[in-house]
Write a protein that holds these residues in place. Structure first.
Motif, PDB file in Angstrom:
ATOM      1  N   PHE A  11     -15.225 -44.278 -26.549  1.00 59.05           N
ATOM      2  CA  PHE A  11     -14.028 -43.718 -25.929  1.00 59.05           C
ATOM      3  C   PHE A  11     -13.507 -42.531 -26.730  1.00 59.05           C
ATOM      4  N   LEU A  12     -13.445 -42.687 -28.069  1.00 58.72           N
ATOM      5  CA  LEU A  12     -12.964 -41.614 -28.930  1.00 58.72           C
ATOM      6  C   LEU A  12     -13.899 -40.408 -28.904  1.00 58.72           C
ATOM      7  N   LEU A  13     -15.205 -40.651 -28.951  1.00 62.47           N
ATOM      8  CA  LEU A  13     -16.171 -39.536 -28.887  1.00 62.47           C
ATOM      9  C   LEU A  13     -16.080 -38.810 -27.538  1.00 62.47           C
ATOM     10  N   SER A  16     -12.922 -36.792 -27.450  1.00 59.49           N
ATOM     11  CA  SER A  16     -13.040 -35.615 -28.325  1.00 59.49           C
ATOM     12  C   SER A  16     -13.870 -34.525 -27.667  1.00 59.49           C
ATOM     13  N   LEU A  17     -14.993 -34.892 -27.074  1.00 60.69           N
ATOM     14  CA  LEU A  17     -15.844 -33.896 -26.396  1.00 60.69           C
ATOM     15  C   LEU A  17     -15.125 -33.289 -25.189  1.00 60.69           C
ATOM     16  N   THR A  18     -14.442 -34.145 -24.430  1.00 63.08           N
ATOM     17  CA  THR A  18     -13.690 -33.646 -23.282  1.00 63.08           C
ATOM     18  C   THR A  18     -12.596 -32.690 -23.746  1.00 63.08           C
ATOM     19  N   ASN A  19     -11.903 -33.053 -24.795  1.00 67.94           N
ATOM     20  CA  ASN A  19     -10.854 -32.203 -25.352  1.00 67.94           C
ATOM     21  C   ASN A  19     -11.437 -30.883 -25.823  1.00 67.94           C
ATOM     22  N   LEU A  20     -12.614 -30.916 -26.453  1.00 71.78           N
ATOM     23  CA  LEU A  20     -13.264 -29.699 -26.925  1.00 71.78           C
ATOM     24  C   LEU A  20     -13.619 -28.782 -25.748  1.00 71.78           C
ATOM     25  N   LEU A  21     -14.215 -29.361 -24.711  1.00 73.20           N
ATOM     26  CA  LEU A  21     -14.595 -28.550 -23.537  1.00 73.20           C
ATOM     27  C   LEU A  21     -13.369 -27.999 -22.815  1.00 73.20           C
ATOM     28  N   LEU A  22     -12.362 -28.842 -22.633  1.00 80.58           N
ATOM     29  CA  LEU A  22     -11.167 -28.395 -21.920  1.00 80.58           C
ATOM     30  C   LEU A  22     -10.375 -27.378 -22.738  1.00 80.58           C
TER      31      LEU A  22
END
Length: 171
Positions: A11-13, A16-22
């Protein structure tokens, strides 16, 4: 417990990836918006300069013809007078219709009265001889015309286009 740890780690990974892309997309959108605002400001400034130039170099074009009819001699009765005035107004507007769209600077003001002066026009079964008394030219051509009723026996339809220009002309 192990499954719960993997679930939380996944969930955290994923977050984090979604946050990075967005965040990257949000940055790009923010930069695109700033660029568009800058282009809009430049376009507004250019539009303001163009409007200012047009105002300075404005070309007045004739858009309307407004005859003002007065009668000399025997005046028609009130109701008939309104009908005659409307008919004469239509006739004068038809005669001067080629002036619409013309640039005021390029118009020869001496020719405008000559188009009307001395004409014999039939309105509501009566004939009237027209004489231009005043001409005002701007975006509207305002023509003050004096209409003189002719006797019923007169069947002369001769039109003098070059009968001189005794009218007052103002531009």
């Amino acid at each position: 417990m192990r499954y719960l740890a993997f679930f939380i780690l996944g969930f955290l990974l994923g977050a984090s990836l979604t946050n990075l892309l967005l965040a990257r997309q949000q940055e790009q959108l923010h930069l695109a918006r700033a660029e568009l605002e800058q282009r809009l400001a430049a376009a507004r400034e250019e539009l303001a300069q163009i409007k200012e130039n047009l105002d300075r170099e404005s070309r007045q074009v004739i858009v309307a013809i407004e005859p003002v009819i007065t009668f000399s001699g025997d005046r028609p009765p009130a109701v008939e007078g309104r009908a005659v005035t409307q008919a004469l107004t239509r006739e004068i507007q038809d005669i001067l219709a080629p002036l619409k769209g013309q640039e005021v600077r390029r118009l020869n003001p001496a020719l405008v009265p000559a188009m009307i002066d001395g004409r014999t026009v039939k309105a509501n079964g009566r004939q009237f001889k027209l004489k231009v008394t005043l001409l005002l030219i701007s975006d509207k051509v305002i023509v003050h015309v004096q209409a003189q009723g002719l006797p019923a026996s007169s069947s002369s339809s001769a039109v003098s286009l070059m009968a001189g220009c005794p009218a007052t002309v103002a531009i």
